[in-house]
Design an enzyme around this catalytic site. Structure first.
Site: not given
Ligand code: BES
Ligand code: ZN
Ligand code: MN
Length: 490
Positions: A261, A266, A273, A284, A343, A345, A347
């Site tokens: 990824k 992000d 966020k 990210d 968010d 994104e 996947r």
């Molecule tokens: N890059 C984030 C995951 C992440 C979150 C990494 C916090 C490190 C610290 C990813 O893109 C994301 O935002 N995931 C969301 C998914 C949710 C919207 C289903 C998450 O984990 O909150």
């Molecule tokens: Zn992310």
């Molecule tokens: Mn995200």
């Protein structure tokens, strides 16, 4: 720092410090330990007698008066229980010793081998540990820079010097590849754009003779990568799909794809966020940087298998052109996706990247991503999560992690979880609610790898180290470079 082998006796080596590990409860009754004790007028026995040092893991003692040694100082390190000792202890001890001695302004130190572990493996582990531990993120400091500098680590051995040298060489290749990944991850997002990430991949390709292909948005569009492009459409920075390819000298039917990824920042997009802590989202792209780092080491270690590294690189930004919650996009495989949350994104970009890996002939796929915050809730910053469709492949990855000193824990991926990502309007939706977030994230990617053996590593909890540790500085860890290299190169 240079790492070199030395076959002289430890007391003949001139250096700032001699590092010696002691096992828990061990006494300096014979061999090298007795010799050191004698030459230092019993300093080891006396530290043990007074209870100041007992060899427990994490303990250390720094001795100034080294009398009959040519080393100016002696650093004793607790090795813990002898029966639990492994190459990973060597890695951590070498790291902790190097950081401690740098703090004490040493420039050269010698490391005495004290275990009966394989010479090459322990030399590799010591080299990795020391080179990884000294990594610091002070590129952008203009004052108060880390000024102390270690010039040399000397590994002492009586025999097996060729194996020892080979171990040093492998350790150096892997540690430098990991530190390269850490440098890339640490760059702020105004510097490390998708274009810049592609440029770093290009440097890597040129330096280590890898093939490179960077797809621009027009080519992605031709290929039908609507899922990746949906994420990219809100950003002023053009997306890049980076492909690095390693081909062995002798032909192989197997092609391993490493897919990382590469979200260079992000924000969450329209599902934005919270501001607090958002700056950390520059990491990210850790999966992508790790992929490029692993390819760099693989190119030097030359395994007998084809390897491709794929990095879907884009920002995730809010704006007038951004995709909206509720949008439906079509991925390269033809599947339609309802984007409930912009968010989620990672996947979305991986869906097209793993499909592209298949198109390029991958026979096995491993992807790695800072995919979910939920993985930190489940496993903290200790274990990487692995999930996948092929148990043999998963087992190989966990075992490579063990050998490389990286902890990986499997989470389930049963069919029942598919329910959570069913969409009313499209084939699938991109989030599955609060429950089992790491699993539904992985399940989403699974839908795009079809029948190719695949495993997914969620490194969101482990790719960033929040505070300094004895053997590791705070900041990007480069986690999984070592595991991937071990997986591919053995
Ligand atoms: N890059 C984030 C995951 C992440 C979150 C990494 C916090 C490190 C610290 C990813 O893109 C994301 O935002 N995931 C969301 C998914 C949710 C919207 C289903 C998450 O984990 O909150
Ligand atoms: Zn992310
Ligand atoms: Mn995200």
């Amino acid at each position: 720092m240079e790492v070199k082998a030395d076959t002289r006796k430890f007391h003949e080596i001139e250096c700032d410090a001699l590092v010696v590990g002691l096992f828990e409860g061990e006494k300096p009754l014979e061999g090298d330990l007795a010799e050191i004790d004698k030459r230092t007028e019993g300093v080891i026995s006396s530290l043990i007698e007074t209870g100041e040092f007992s060899g427990k893991s994490g303990e250390s003692a720094y001795v100034h008066n080294t009398g009959g040694l040519k080393a100016r100082r002696l650093l004793l390190m607790g090795y813990g229980k002898k029966e639990e000792f492994s190459a990973d202890n060597v890695r951590r001890m070498a790291g902790a010793a190097a950081r401690t001695l740098r703090g004490k302004k040493s420039r050269t130190f010698a490391f005495l081998r004290r275990s009966d572990l394989n010479i090459g493996e322990s030399a590799q582990a010591a080299t990795e540990g020391a080179l990884l531990s000294l990594y610091d993120i002070d590129k952008y400091h203009t004052s108060d820079k880390t000024e102390n500098h270690l010039d040399q680590m000397i590994l002492i051995t009586g025999d097996g010097v060729d194996e020892l040298r080979a171990g040093i060489e492998t350790g150096r290749i892997i540690a430098e590849a990991t530190n390269f990944a850490r440098d890339v991850i640490n760059e702020p997002a105004n510097i490390m754009t998708p274009t810049e990430l592609a440029r770093r991949a290009e440097d890597t390709a040129h330096s280590y003779a890898l093939e490179l292909d960077v797809l621009d948005e027009a080519r992605m569009k031709e290929l039908g990568m609507g899922s990746l492009l949906g994420v990219a459409q809100g950003s002023a920075e053009p997306a890049k799909l980076i492909v690095l390819r390693y081909t062995p000298k002798t032909e192989s039917d197997e092609t391993i794809a490493i897919v990382g990824k590469g979200i260079t920042f992000d924000t969450g997009g329209i599902s934005i966020k919270p501001a607090d802590g958002m700056e950390k989202m520059k990491y990210d792209m850790a999966g992508g940087a790790t992929t490029i780092g692993a390819m760099r080491a693989i190119a030097q270690l030359k395994p007998a298998v084809n390897v491709i590294g794929i990095v879907p690189a884009t920002e995730n930004m809010p704006g007038g052109r951004s995709q909206r919650p509720g949008d439906v996009v079509r991925a390269m495989t033809g599947k339609t996706i309802e984007v409930i949350n912009t968010d989620a994104e990672g996947r979305l970009v991986l869906a097209d990247a793993v499909a592209y890996a298949r198109k390029l002939g991958a026979t096995k796929i491993v992807d790695l991503a800072t995919l979910t915050g939920a993985v930190s809730i489940a496993l903290g910053d200790v274990y990487v999560a692995v999930l996948g469709s092929d148990q043999t492949w998963i087992d190989e990855i966990i075992s490579a992690g063990k050998k490389a000193g990286e902890k990986i824990w499997q989470l389930p991926l049963d069919k029942e979880y598919r329910e959570q990502i069913k969409s009313e309007i499209a084939d699938i939706k991109n989030i599955g609610g609060r429950k089992a977030g790491t699993i539904t994230g992985a399940y989403f990617i699974r839908e795009f790898v079809e029948d190719t053996p695949w495993a997914h590593l969620d490194i969101a909890g482990t790719a960033w180290n929040d505070s300094n540790k004895p053997h590791l500085s705070a900041g990007p860890t480069g986690v999984c470079v070592r595991t991937l290299v071990k997986l591919v190169c053995g």
